[in-house]
Scaffold this motif. Structure first.
Motif, mmCIF file in Angstrom:
data_model
loop_
_atom_site.group_PDB
_atom_site.id
_atom_site.type_symbol
_atom_site.label_atom_id
_atom_site.label_comp_id
_atom_site.label_asym_id
_atom_site.label_seq_id
_atom_site.Cartn_x
_atom_site.Cartn_y
_atom_site.Cartn_z
ATOM 1 N N ASP A 126 0.801 -1.228 0.000
ATOM 2 C CA ASP A 126 0.000 0.000 0.000
ATOM 3 C C ASP A 126 0.839 1.287 0.000
ATOM 4 O OD1 ASP A 126 1.033 -0.026 2.575
ATOM 5 O OD2 ASP A 126 -0.869 -0.270 3.600
ATOM 6 N N HIS A 127 2.053 1.229 0.537
ATOM 7 C CA HIS A 127 2.757 2.487 0.777
ATOM 8 C C HIS A 127 3.209 3.186 -0.504
ATOM 9 C CE1 HIS A 127 2.420 2.216 5.005
ATOM 10 N NE2 HIS A 127 3.382 3.085 5.256
ATOM 11 N N ILE A 128 3.942 2.474 -1.349
ATOM 12 C CA ILE A 128 4.377 3.086 -2.614
ATOM 13 C C ILE A 128 4.000 2.124 -3.711
ATOM 14 C CG2 ILE A 128 6.226 4.268 -3.818
ATOM 15 C CD1 ILE A 128 7.807 4.348 -1.323
ATOM 16 N N CYS A 145 -3.231 -1.441 4.234
ATOM 17 C CA CYS A 145 -3.213 -2.645 5.082
ATOM 18 C C CYS A 145 -4.245 -2.578 6.202
ATOM 19 C CB CYS A 145 -1.805 -2.888 5.629
ATOM 20 S SG CYS A 145 -1.090 -1.530 6.579
ATOM 21 N N HIS A 146 -4.331 -1.467 6.905
ATOM 22 C CA HIS A 146 -5.247 -1.396 8.062
ATOM 23 C C HIS A 146 -6.699 -1.521 7.616
ATOM 24 C CE1 HIS A 146 -1.621 -0.220 9.977
ATOM 25 N NE2 HIS A 146 -1.557 0.928 9.315
ATOM 26 N N GLN A 147 -7.010 -0.974 6.437
ATOM 27 C CA GLN A 147 -8.382 -1.062 5.951
ATOM 28 C C GLN A 147 -8.720 -2.486 5.523
ATOM 29 O OE1 GLN A 147 -10.923 0.648 6.176
ATOM 30 N NE2 GLN A 147 -12.304 -0.394 4.755
ATOM 31 N N SER A 192 2.738 1.718 12.635
ATOM 32 C CA SER A 192 2.265 2.318 13.892
ATOM 33 C C SER A 192 0.742 2.414 13.964
ATOM 34 C CB SER A 192 2.897 3.686 14.086
ATOM 35 O OG SER A 192 2.564 4.550 13.036
ATOM 36 N N HIS A 193 0.065 2.534 12.819
ATOM 37 C CA HIS A 193 -1.396 2.667 12.874
ATOM 38 C C HIS A 193 -2.137 1.335 12.965
ATOM 39 C CE1 HIS A 193 -0.263 6.757 11.544
ATOM 40 N NE2 HIS A 193 -1.108 7.011 12.528
ATOM 41 N N SER A 194 -1.411 0.286 13.315
ATOM 42 C CA SER A 194 -2.046 -1.017 13.510
ATOM 43 C C SER A 194 -3.010 -1.004 14.692
ATOM 44 C CB SER A 194 -0.986 -2.103 13.725
ATOM 45 O OG SER A 194 -0.101 -2.110 12.624
ATOM 46 N N GLY A 247 -8.559 10.843 2.003
ATOM 47 C CA GLY A 247 -8.152 9.447 1.954
ATOM 48 C C GLY A 247 -7.370 9.066 3.190
ATOM 49 N N THR A 248 -6.496 8.074 3.081
ATOM 50 C CA THR A 248 -5.618 7.507 4.123
ATOM 51 C C THR A 248 -6.375 6.527 5.026
ATOM 52 O OG1 THR A 248 -5.807 9.034 6.008
ATOM 53 C CG2 THR A 248 -4.370 9.714 4.185
ATOM 54 N N CYS A 249 -5.594 5.866 5.897
ATOM 55 C CA CYS A 249 -6.186 4.884 6.802
ATOM 56 C C CYS A 249 -7.069 5.548 7.852
ATOM 57 C CB CYS A 249 -5.099 4.028 7.457
ATOM 58 S SG CYS A 249 -3.848 4.974 8.338
ATOM 59 N N THR A 250 -7.038 6.877 7.944
ATOM 60 C CA THR A 250 -7.905 7.580 8.895
ATOM 61 C C THR A 250 -9.270 7.856 8.263
ATOM 62 O OG1 THR A 250 -5.880 8.692 9.568
ATOM 63 C CG2 THR A 250 -7.904 9.460 10.568
ATOM 64 N N GLY A 298 -4.694 2.923 -1.690
ATOM 65 C CA GLY A 298 -3.400 2.808 -1.024
ATOM 66 C C GLY A 298 -3.178 4.038 -0.154
ATOM 67 N N CYS A 299 -1.934 4.252 0.239
ATOM 68 C CA CYS A 299 -1.619 5.372 1.118
ATOM 69 C C CYS A 299 -1.577 6.703 0.358
ATOM 70 C CB CYS A 299 -0.285 5.145 1.803
ATOM 71 S SG CYS A 299 -0.267 3.649 2.800
ATOM 72 N N GLY A 300 -1.400 6.631 -0.969
ATOM 73 C CA GLY A 300 -1.356 7.863 -1.759
ATOM 74 C C GLY A 300 -0.242 8.777 -1.276
ATOM 75 N N PRO A 301 -0.525 10.099 -1.246
ATOM 76 C CA PRO A 301 0.529 11.053 -0.901
ATOM 77 C C PRO A 301 0.802 11.191 0.594
ATOM 78 C CG PRO A 301 -1.464 12.199 -1.566
ATOM 79 C CD PRO A 301 -1.771 10.746 -1.660
ATOM 80 N N CYS A 302 0.132 10.394 1.435
ATOM 81 C CA CYS A 302 0.225 10.560 2.896
ATOM 82 C C CYS A 302 1.658 10.582 3.401
ATOM 83 C CB CYS A 302 -0.560 9.457 3.587
ATOM 84 S SG CYS A 302 -0.519 9.517 5.368
ATOM 85 N N LEU A 303 2.534 9.770 2.788
ATOM 86 C CA LEU A 303 3.913 9.723 3.291
ATOM 87 C C LEU A 303 4.898 10.411 2.352
ATOM 88 C CD1 LEU A 303 5.384 6.158 2.934
ATOM 89 C CD2 LEU A 303 3.306 6.877 1.810
ATOM 90 N N ALA A 314 -5.644 12.976 6.763
ATOM 91 C CA ALA A 314 -4.768 11.962 7.357
ATOM 92 C C ALA A 314 -4.626 12.157 8.872
ATOM 93 C CB ALA A 314 -3.390 12.015 6.680
ATOM 94 N N ASN A 315 -3.647 11.476 9.443
ATOM 95 C CA ASN A 315 -3.470 11.470 10.899
ATOM 96 C C ASN A 315 -2.196 12.168 11.379
ATOM 97 O OD1 ASN A 315 -1.574 9.557 10.014
ATOM 98 N ND2 ASN A 315 -3.080 7.919 10.239
ATOM 99 N N ARG A 316 -1.325 12.568 10.474
ATOM 100 C CA ARG A 316 -0.064 13.198 10.896
ATOM 101 C C ARG A 316 0.236 14.429 10.064
ATOM 102 N NH1 ARG A 316 3.111 7.685 11.910
ATOM 103 N NH2 ARG A 316 2.192 7.359 13.965
ATOM 104 N N ASN A 343 7.635 18.274 6.939
ATOM 105 C CA ASN A 343 8.169 17.668 5.702
ATOM 106 C C ASN A 343 7.577 16.305 5.353
ATOM 107 O OD1 ASN A 343 9.761 19.886 5.642
ATOM 108 N ND2 ASN A 343 11.680 18.846 6.112
ATOM 109 N N ARG A 344 6.530 15.849 6.067
ATOM 110 C CA ARG A 344 6.017 14.499 5.826
ATOM 111 C C ARG A 344 5.520 14.305 4.390
ATOM 112 N NH1 ARG A 344 4.216 9.773 8.413
ATOM 113 N NH2 ARG A 344 2.367 8.874 7.468
ATOM 114 N N MET A 345 4.840 15.315 3.843
ATOM 115 C CA MET A 345 4.306 15.163 2.482
ATOM 116 C C MET A 345 5.187 15.849 1.440
ATOM 117 S SD MET A 345 0.179 15.575 3.010
ATOM 118 C CE MET A 345 -0.175 15.349 1.268
HETATM 119 S S1 SF4 Z 1 -0.714 6.818 7.992
HETATM 120 FE FE1 SF4 Z 1 -0.600 7.153 5.791
HETATM 121 S S2 SF4 Z 1 1.250 6.023 5.170
HETATM 122 FE FE2 SF4 Z 1 0.659 5.234 7.195
HETATM 123 S S3 SF4 Z 1 -0.660 3.467 6.793
HETATM 124 FE FE3 SF4 Z 1 -1.988 5.252 7.017
HETATM 125 S S4 SF4 Z 1 -2.302 5.982 4.926
HETATM 126 FE FE4 SF4 Z 1 -0.524 4.650 4.883
#
Ligand code: SF4
Lengths: 155, 405
Positions: free
Chosen positions: B58-60, B94-96, B114-116, B286-289, B345-350, B367-369, B373-375
């Motif tokens: 999911d990440h890249i 993954c979390h979804q 960490s978001h497990s 988007g994102t896992c949040t 997927g995670c898209g631009p979150c990271l 997102a959650n963070r 410089n994260r994005m």
């Molecule tokens: S916080 Fe962002 S990079 Fe991490 S799992 Fe969730 S969507 Fe993916």
């Protein structure tokens, strides 16, 4: 016994600041050591050899990236002290063989620090601090050099 | 004295060290590469049933460089040959995916991310670890935990107006602070908890780690039973804890208002009105949040028939979300409104692809963070709910969803 010079940092240093996401995709671990703390202070990486990082609270918060403690070790950091670590970072550090200790101390950049992991004592600038020693299992993992060698020893 | 939900699942009281079998273990393309490397270096046989292990890209994904593609190919080949559960490019975060019927009440779930903590929404003990810990879990099927102290969060009332689960999550992080729950479990309870949907609970548990918490948990109730029933599971309800907690917090859901957390701290949440008018260059939904069906629907309900003023990137959290929202015409509405859709997927979150920010560009993200410089280097991230994101996308500046209708 671990000895080194203190490098003092502030609170809430997240793992993105330890090693930025843009450097994660590689198999060459030395890249992480070169770019450690780049977004915090690009001059830091060159000064970490033999250093003990004395950070503020909540060091290592954020992602589960294990590259963060590996980057510190690659850069030559011999130990990290913080009054409070983020829990995944703490576990990861032990697992990659980087000593981490929870203690609240006052010191300045360049102060000589001596840590006795087994007795739970830190000496710096003429003062003695005691800390709760690591659990026996964490100490075993650290003594083995990390979780991979710890398991290799079992295989 | 009775035990907290987390103590019951881990089988010990706060402060004790326990060894526990892991019911589900998962990694993504980022941590999976390191896990495989550590696992191989250990030189041991896999002791965990591969069907209990999931590898979810999911990440890249799809890969952004040749190197990323090479690393993914190696992990993909290993995963298949080892017989692990695999989700390739386009499957989703993954979390979804784990939340779509792969986590059950009472289980011990460990993810190398960490978001497990997201999976605690199902009454499971769900937490994140690093890659080497995960390699040891592949090897043995178990791991050690220190049983955490629990902070009990009692929810009263009901969310109203434009306030959403995300606003509650931001409010909890702002109240406790980024280290306020370090090493603790967050247990959500009370009449207000029963009014929240599973998607709301996933969003709330997802942000648990932003307070430093080890896990966040809701007890499995009728809402949970119905949700898991749709995936073919029948579950026993969990009896909520009746015990004294390490610390107790009470939150009245009626008092929750739309919040925005400006850079670079997640615990900096302020009422959206305080930041209204701040110009943005990009909106990320988007994102896992907040990449679930209900999030996309709320966003589409606001932008339908109108045009967004800034580039707006929509990333469904999983293929199932994409399919359901496509069937309901939500993507027709989003695309017609000028949004850009990216594969699940995670898209631009990271900050690696699909919407990296330029220097001093501003993004309003669900997102959650919002770390520095994260994005993208120099980019500024403001965190908010899908409704606030929709109102902001239409106006081109941070806008209160209660004002914009
Ligand atoms: S916080 Fe962002 S990079 Fe991490 S799992 Fe969730 S969507 Fe993916």
């Amino acid at each position: 016994m671990i000895t080194g010079q203190a490098i003092c940092l502030g609170p809430d240093i997240d793992t993105d600041l330890v090693i930025a996401g843009r450097y994660l995709r590689t198999k060459d671990r030395s890249v992480w050591g070169t770019h450690v703390f780049e977004d915090l202070d690009p001059s830091l990486a060159g000064r970490l050899s033999g250093a003990v990082i004395v950070a503020g609270r909540n060091f290592g918060c954020g992602s589960s990236r294990e590259q963060a403690p590996v980057a510190l070790r690659e850069a030559g950091v011999v130990g990290v002290i913080s009054p409070l670590f983020a829990r995944i970072f703490f576990r990861n550090a032990i697992n990659v063989g980087l000593p981490v200790l929870e203690a609240d101390l006052t010191c300045r950049d360049g102060d000589q620090i001596a840590i006795n992991l087994y007795e739970g004592v830190i000496e710096v600038a003429g003062a003695r601090y005691s800390f709760t020693p690591l659990s026996p299992r964490m100490r075993d993992i650290l003594d083995a050099g990390g979780l991979v060698p710890y398991w290799r020893g079992k295989a | 004295m009775s035990l907290t939900l987390t103590e019951r699942i881990l089988g010990g009281s706060a402060g004790e060290y326990v060894d526990r079998r892991v019911d589900r273990a998962y990694v993504h393309d980022g941590t999976g590469v390191l896990t495989l490397e550590a696992f191989r270096s250990m030189g041991v046989q896999a002791g965990m049933n591969p069907e209990q292990i999931s590898v979810l890209f999911d990440h890249i994904c799809p890969a952004n460089t040749g190197l990323t593609a090479d690393l993914q190919r190696e992990l993909r080949q290993y995963t298949r040959s080892a017989g692990m559960q695999f989700s390739d490019c386009g499957g989703g975060i993954c979390h979804q995916i784990m939340s779509e019927g792969r986590i059950l009440p009472g289980e011990v779930v460990v993810g190398a991310d960490s978001h497990s903590c997201t999976g605690g929404a199902f009454g499971a003990f769900a937490t994140g670890v690093g890659a080497t810990d995960m390699a040891a879990i592949w090897a043995s099927g178990e791991t050690w935990f220190r049983v955490p102290e629990t902070i009990g969060i009692t929810l009263e009332g009901r969310l109203s107006g434009a306030a959403e689960a995300k606003d509650l999550a931001l409010s909890v992080v702002s109240r406790l602070g980024m280290e306020g729950a370090t090493y603790c479990a967050l247990e959500y309870r009370g009449e207000g908890a029963a009014t929240l949907s599973m998607e709301d609970r996933l969003c709330i548990c997802n942000m648990g780690v932003e307070t430093g918490a080890k896990n966040a948990i809701f007890s499995a109730d009728l809402v949970c039973r119905e949700y898991l029933g749709s995936y073919g599971h029948s579950i026993d309800l969990q009896i909520p804890s009746d015990c004294s907690y390490h610390r107790e917090v009470t939150i009245d859901l009626d008092e929750i208002v739309p919040l925005v957390a400006p850079p670079h701290r997640v615990d900096s949440g302020k009422p959206v009105g305080d930041l209204a008018g701040t110009e943005v260059d990009q909106v990320l939904l988007g994102t896992c949040t907040n990449g679930r069906y209900s999030d996309l629907k709320r966003f589409a309900d606001i932008v339908r028939g109108r045009q967004v003023k800034v580039r707006t990137i929509v990333v469904p959290a999983s293929r199932d979300v994409l399919l359901q929202a496509t069937r309901d015409g939500i993507f027709t509405d989003l695309v017609a409104a000028g949004c850009t859709v990216v594969s699940p997927g995670c898209g631009p979150c990271l900050g690696m692809h699909n919407g990296v920010l330029g220097d001093s560009e501003v993004c309003l993200s669900t997102a959650n963070r919002n770390f520095k410089n994260r994005m993208g280097v120099g980019g500024l991230i403001y965190l908010a709910s899908p409704s606030t994101a929709a109102a902001t996308a239409l106006a081109g500046c941070i806008t209160d969803p209660e004002v914009q209708v």
